[in-house]
Scaffold this active site. Sequence first.
Site, PDB file in Angstrom:
ATOM      1  CG  ASP A 188      -8.893  -1.195  11.783  1.00  0.00           C
ATOM      2  OD1 ASP A 188      -7.912  -1.868  11.388  1.00  0.00           O
ATOM      3  OD2 ASP A 188      -9.299  -0.183  11.183  1.00  0.00           O
ATOM      4  CD  GLU A 217      -8.775   1.083   7.812  1.00  0.00           C
ATOM      5  OE1 GLU A 217      -8.728   0.091   8.579  1.00  0.00           O
ATOM      6  OE2 GLU A 217      -8.240   2.168   8.093  1.00  0.00           O
ATOM      7  CG  ASP A 241      -0.255  -0.438   2.503  1.00  0.00           C
ATOM      8  OD1 ASP A 241       0.981  -0.381   2.567  1.00  0.00           O
ATOM      9  OD2 ASP A 241      -0.959  -0.841   3.450  1.00  0.00           O
TER      10      ASP A 241
HETATM   11  N1  LIG Z   1      -0.888  -0.114   6.241  1.00  0.00           N
HETATM   12  C1  LIG Z   1      -0.155  -0.496   7.377  1.00  0.00           C
HETATM   13  C2  LIG Z   1      -0.305  -1.964   7.581  1.00  0.00           C
HETATM   14  O1  LIG Z   1       0.289  -2.669   6.495  1.00  0.00           O
HETATM   15  C3  LIG Z   1       0.330  -2.323   8.906  1.00  0.00           C
HETATM   16  O2  LIG Z   1       0.386  -3.709   9.048  1.00  0.00           O
HETATM   17  C4  LIG Z   1      -0.503  -1.777  10.032  1.00  0.00           C
HETATM   18  C5  LIG Z   1       0.142  -1.926  11.397  1.00  0.00           C
HETATM   19  O3  LIG Z   1       1.178  -1.022  11.604  1.00  0.00           O
HETATM   20  P1  LIG Z   1       2.238  -1.177  12.754  1.00  0.00           P
HETATM   21  O4  LIG Z   1       3.146  -2.303  12.368  1.00  0.00           O
HETATM   22  O5  LIG Z   1       2.967   0.136  12.791  1.00  0.00           O
HETATM   23  O6  LIG Z   1       1.497  -1.471  13.991  1.00  0.00           O
HETATM   24  O7  LIG Z   1      -0.938  -0.480   9.764  1.00  0.00           O
HETATM   25  C6  LIG Z   1      -0.445   0.275   8.691  1.00  0.00           C
HETATM   26  O8  LIG Z   1      -1.386   1.243   8.625  1.00  0.00           O
END
Ligand SMILES: N[C@@H]1[C@@H](O)[C@H](O)[C@@H](COP(=O)(O)O)O[C@@H]1O
Length: 256
Positions: free
Chosen positions: A132, A139, A63
């Site tokens: 979430d 989402e 993404d």
């Molecule tokens: N788009 C990314 C995800 O790919 C990621 O797995 C998640 C958790 O992030 P973190 O590893 O910082 O907790 O949220 C982000 O927004």
Amino acid sequence: MEIIIQASAQAATEIASRTIAHVLRRKPNAVLGLATGSTPVQLYKLLIDMNLDWRQVSTFNLDEYVGLPKAHPQSYHSFMWANLFKHINIDPQNVHIPDGNAPDMALHCLAYEQKIRQAGGIDLQVLGIGTDGHIGFNEPSSSLGSRTRIKTLTRQTRQDNARFFGNEDQVPSHVITMGIGTIMDARQHVLLAFGPHKARAVALTVEGPITAMVPASILQMHPDTRVYLDPEAAAQLQRSDYYRWVFEHKPLWQRV
Ligand SMILES: N[C@@H]1[C@@H](O)[C@H](O)[C@@H](COP(=O)(O)O)O[C@@H]1O
């Protein structure tokens, strides 16, 4: 699903890194799906230290934020180059990250899907998980069959990611993300989740019903998903003793 609970995030990440290294050694032109966020940073450090040969490897990131300049320090382009790509011998032409500034987004999303197919599909997809239950930026309420497209972030995710941007208002509201269908097409998944703030999402993903309200729960339908946890992220699992026992008694030939 294989649930791998280790004594620390570091220990879990080490095992995950060996699984990825195994794929790259077995298939020098492997196609990897990559994730961002704080969770995989240590994984990338370990992979860098392994001095693997990345010359023929292709990568596709999950993404990117829409509208953020590529050079912005919080863009996923910047993240990937800073945390992995600039430290390895990957061919920049084999690196693919969605373009959050593409002039025609719909066309760009279709082309991204096409490039994944042309590369032969994703051999191994690295995943984190949102609080979430999102994977990529899919989402809750995302179609479980979705493909790469634009999504709107939830308030929760913007709050979670505010730490990278200073405050919530600075977090872009729109993103481009591989769809859940795209992620499900990968041959293998390595999902990492660490810390108490991930415990609820992990429990719903692993032991809850499959539902678009917990997008990661669709991984229950995948034949090769491994979930790497520290004790805090595993804290709300009902069957954690069983998962630990299974891992400890895994036959030697399955230990990669
Ligand atoms: N788009 C990314 C995800 O790919 C990621 O797995 C998640 C958790 O992030 P973190 O590893 O910082 O907790 O949220 C982000 O927004």
